[in-house]
Each structure stands twice: as C-alpha cells, then as structure tokens.
Enzyme design. Structure first.
Site, PDB file in Angstrom:
ATOM      1  N   THR A   1     -11.465  -0.624   4.060  1.00  0.00           N
ATOM      2  CA  THR A   1     -10.474  -0.263   5.086  1.00  0.00           C
ATOM      3  C   THR A   1     -10.408   1.240   5.317  1.00  0.00           C
ATOM      4  OG1 THR A   1      -9.198  -2.213   4.544  1.00  0.00           O
ATOM      5  CG2 THR A   1      -8.007  -0.480   5.667  1.00  0.00           C
TER       6      THR A   1
ATOM      7  N   THR B   1     -10.390  -2.112  -1.103  1.00  0.00           N
ATOM      8  CA  THR B   1      -9.475  -2.324  -2.232  1.00  0.00           C
ATOM      9  C   THR B   1      -9.579  -3.727  -2.840  1.00  0.00           C
ATOM     10  OG1 THR B   1      -7.742  -2.921  -0.671  1.00  0.00           O
ATOM     11  CG2 THR B   1      -7.801  -0.626  -1.424  1.00  0.00           C
ATOM     12  N   ASP B   2     -10.119  -4.690  -2.089  1.00  0.00           N
ATOM     13  CA  ASP B   2     -10.131  -6.073  -2.590  1.00  0.00           C
ATOM     14  C   ASP B   2     -10.869  -6.217  -3.916  1.00  0.00           C
ATOM     15  OD1 ASP B   2      -8.802  -6.693  -0.266  1.00  0.00           O
ATOM     16  OD2 ASP B   2     -10.439  -7.839   0.647  1.00  0.00           O
TER      17      ASP B   2
END
Ligand code: ASP
Length: 324
Positions: free
Chosen positions: A12, A86-87
């Site tokens: 992101t 971030t996942d």
C-alpha cells in the site's frame, strides 16, 4: 554521513487510490517524488527491487531480498530500510531476522493508507524507518519493524487490525522502542538471536488452526510426500481436540515434524494439561511446543530450520525456543 539503502518491495505504501476509490499499484513508486526530511543528513540510495502487494510475497522472494541485503552489507551500507505491504510484513521481517547476520540495522515499514489518501502514513513511516536505521542504538537488535511511531522486533510483532494505522502490535511483551521527533528511543532488549544460514527454501510447510470439534480430516489430507512440516495453532495454552490425535500420530510416524503454538493473541504455548489432547500428552507424542511465536512466525521458523536441514534434537531446540 551514513549510507542507508531503501529497498522497495511494493504494498500500500507504493500504491494510490483511483477515481473509484480502489487502491491500485503504480508503475512508479510515489515515494520517489517525495522529499525525505533526513536527506542531507544521510546518503539515501534506493532499489526498487519488487513492486508486489504483500500477499504475492513468497519465501523465494524473501530469500532474494535476504541476498540483496547481504550484498549491501558487503558493500558497506550502514543500514537498510525495506518498504513492504503490511499483510505479510511480519513474515518477511522474521524470515530476515532468522537468516541475516545481526550486524547493521534492517528496518521494515509500510503504510495502511495509500500515497494519495488523506492522512496517508507512508512517507511518515518511511522517514521514521530511515531514522531508526541510521540510529547507532539500532545496531544488534535483530530485524526491526518501525510503524506508527513504534519500534517492534521482527520476532514478535504482528498485524492486528485490517485498516487502522495503529495495526502493528507486539502482544504480551510490547514494542521495544518508540520514535519521537523522528528519533528512535529504546526501552527494552531482545534476549538472543539465533541466525540460520540458508541458500534455498523448501516448500510443503503448512499452517492449520484448531477449533472446537476439529477432527483428523485436514491432517490426513496432509499425509503425503509433499508435506515437510506442519504448524498447528492450538487451543489455549496448547491443546487439541482428541479427535485429531490418530491422524496426527500417523503424520508423526511418517517423520513429519509438527509444531504447536497457541491460537491465543497473548501468552505462550506450554504443557499444562494432562488429558487426551492436552499439551503434556501432545509433547509426549512428539509435537514441538514453540513458545512465544504466532502461527505464521512459527511456520517461517520451521521452514527456515528445514531448509537448513536441521533434524531431530537440533530442529526441536531451534524451533521450540522463541528466545533463541
Ligand atoms: N494488501 C496490502 C499489502 O499487504 C496492504 C498493505 O500494504 O498494507 O500489500
């Protein structure tokens, strides 16, 4: 002046929102156009190594990232910052923590809001991560994650919220430091770091979550030649429904290492209960109880251990103890 290498991998932090409100990847990283305040105090070099959403990151990609960092260490950079979705950030961070020499600071960061959203946290986190990587106190702390003004260890940090910028937390132990006025301040130390040299990664290491009434079907489905290891997120302190036991025993007979962690957010897996499926009996059966790691981290540790060909008591010792 310190030289910091920024390796961009996607996520992101490198995406933006289109007119329909959808968050999409960009050909060019928006961070490239931004002015990093610490420029002038540090020599920032950039490598756009990957441009991947983090669900596309694999252990092979983690290995390529590790090799790139080793190359940079050899060239004499003073610190590395990695931007990442971030996942799966916590998995890449822990993979690097387990496989890189504990020399220069290596700091991962990301963003929860893409580059053109109101209140975007990307540039802010990136800048903080650079300052963490350039801080002398960051040496020898293992791989770090700097997000939302906090510094976490790769070993224990986890993503806890789907959208909130305050998503990264270290359950049970808390962050080891904070970033304030773009300066890192530390308040805790990690006990020890065990590094494991690997030059390839194996496949066939799986993660299953236990639930009330679970039976042996999922375990039996994994009873084949492709399976090299299994991590189970067990119930409570590390217990399993008794109906799972026959299938698990069969896997153990086939020499497949099985690691048990807790599905609880806080606390560590321990052998407390002596009933069918209780932690004491599971350990006697041959399961490896891993203390302090969540399921996805324990899977990375088992994968690294098996890729380095650890076996028997060596494997048990390496995987069971999160503080080494
Ligand atoms: N799905 C995105 C990714 O992990 C989320 C993020 O970057 O925060 O790439």
């Amino acid at each position: 002046m310190k030289t910091i290498l920024a390796i961009h991998t996607g996520g992101t932090i490198s995406m933006s929102q289109n007119q329909n409100g959808e968050v999409v990847p960009n050909d060019e990283n928006p961070l490239a156009k931004e002015q990093v305040i610490l420029k002038g105090q540090i020599n920032l070099i950039t490598d756009n190594l990957f441009n991947l959403p983090s669900p596309h990151i694999t252990p092979q990609i983690m290995l390529a990232l590790k090799q790139r960092i080793l190359q940079a260490i050899e060239k004499g950079v003073d610190g590395v910052v990695i931007t990442h979705g971030t996942d799966t950030l916590e998995e890449t961070a822990y993979f690097l923590d387990l496989t890189l020499p504990n020399t220069i600071p290596v700091v991962l960061t990301g963003a929860m809001r893409s580059s053109n959203e109101i209140g975007s946290d990307g540039l802010y986190n990136f800048q903080n991560a650079i300052s963490v990587a350039a801080t002398p106190e960051s040496y020898g702390k293992g791989v770090l994650v700097a997000m939302n003004d906090e510094i976490h260890t790769a070993r224990f940090v986890t993503k806890t919220h789907t959208t909130n910028v305050d998503t990264f937390r270290t359950p049970t132990f808390g962050p080891i430091g904070i970033v304030t006025q773009h300066k890192a301040k530390y308040f805790q130390e990690l006990i020890r770091t065990d590094v494991c040299e690997i030059d390839h990664v194996i496949s066939g290491v799986y993660l299953l979550k236990a639930y009330a009434g679970m039976d042996g079907d999922l375990f039996s489905a994994l009873d084949n030649k492709k399976t090299h290891g299994i991590v189970i997120e067990g119930l409570g302190a590390g217990n399993l429904p008794p109906q799972t036991i026959p299938a698990i025993q069969q896997l153990l007979r086939h020499q497949i290492p099985i690691v048990l962690v807790s599905r609880c957010y806080n606390g560590v897996a321990q052998k407390i209960y002596d009933y069918a499926g209780g932690g004491i009996q599971l350990e006697k059966m041959g399961l490896i109880l891993c203390q302090g790691l969540n399921g996805q981290k324990a899977r990375i540790k088992l994968l690294v251990a098996l890729s380095s060909q650890k076996k028997g008591t060596d494997l048990r010792h390496f995987v069971s103890n999160a503080v080494s």
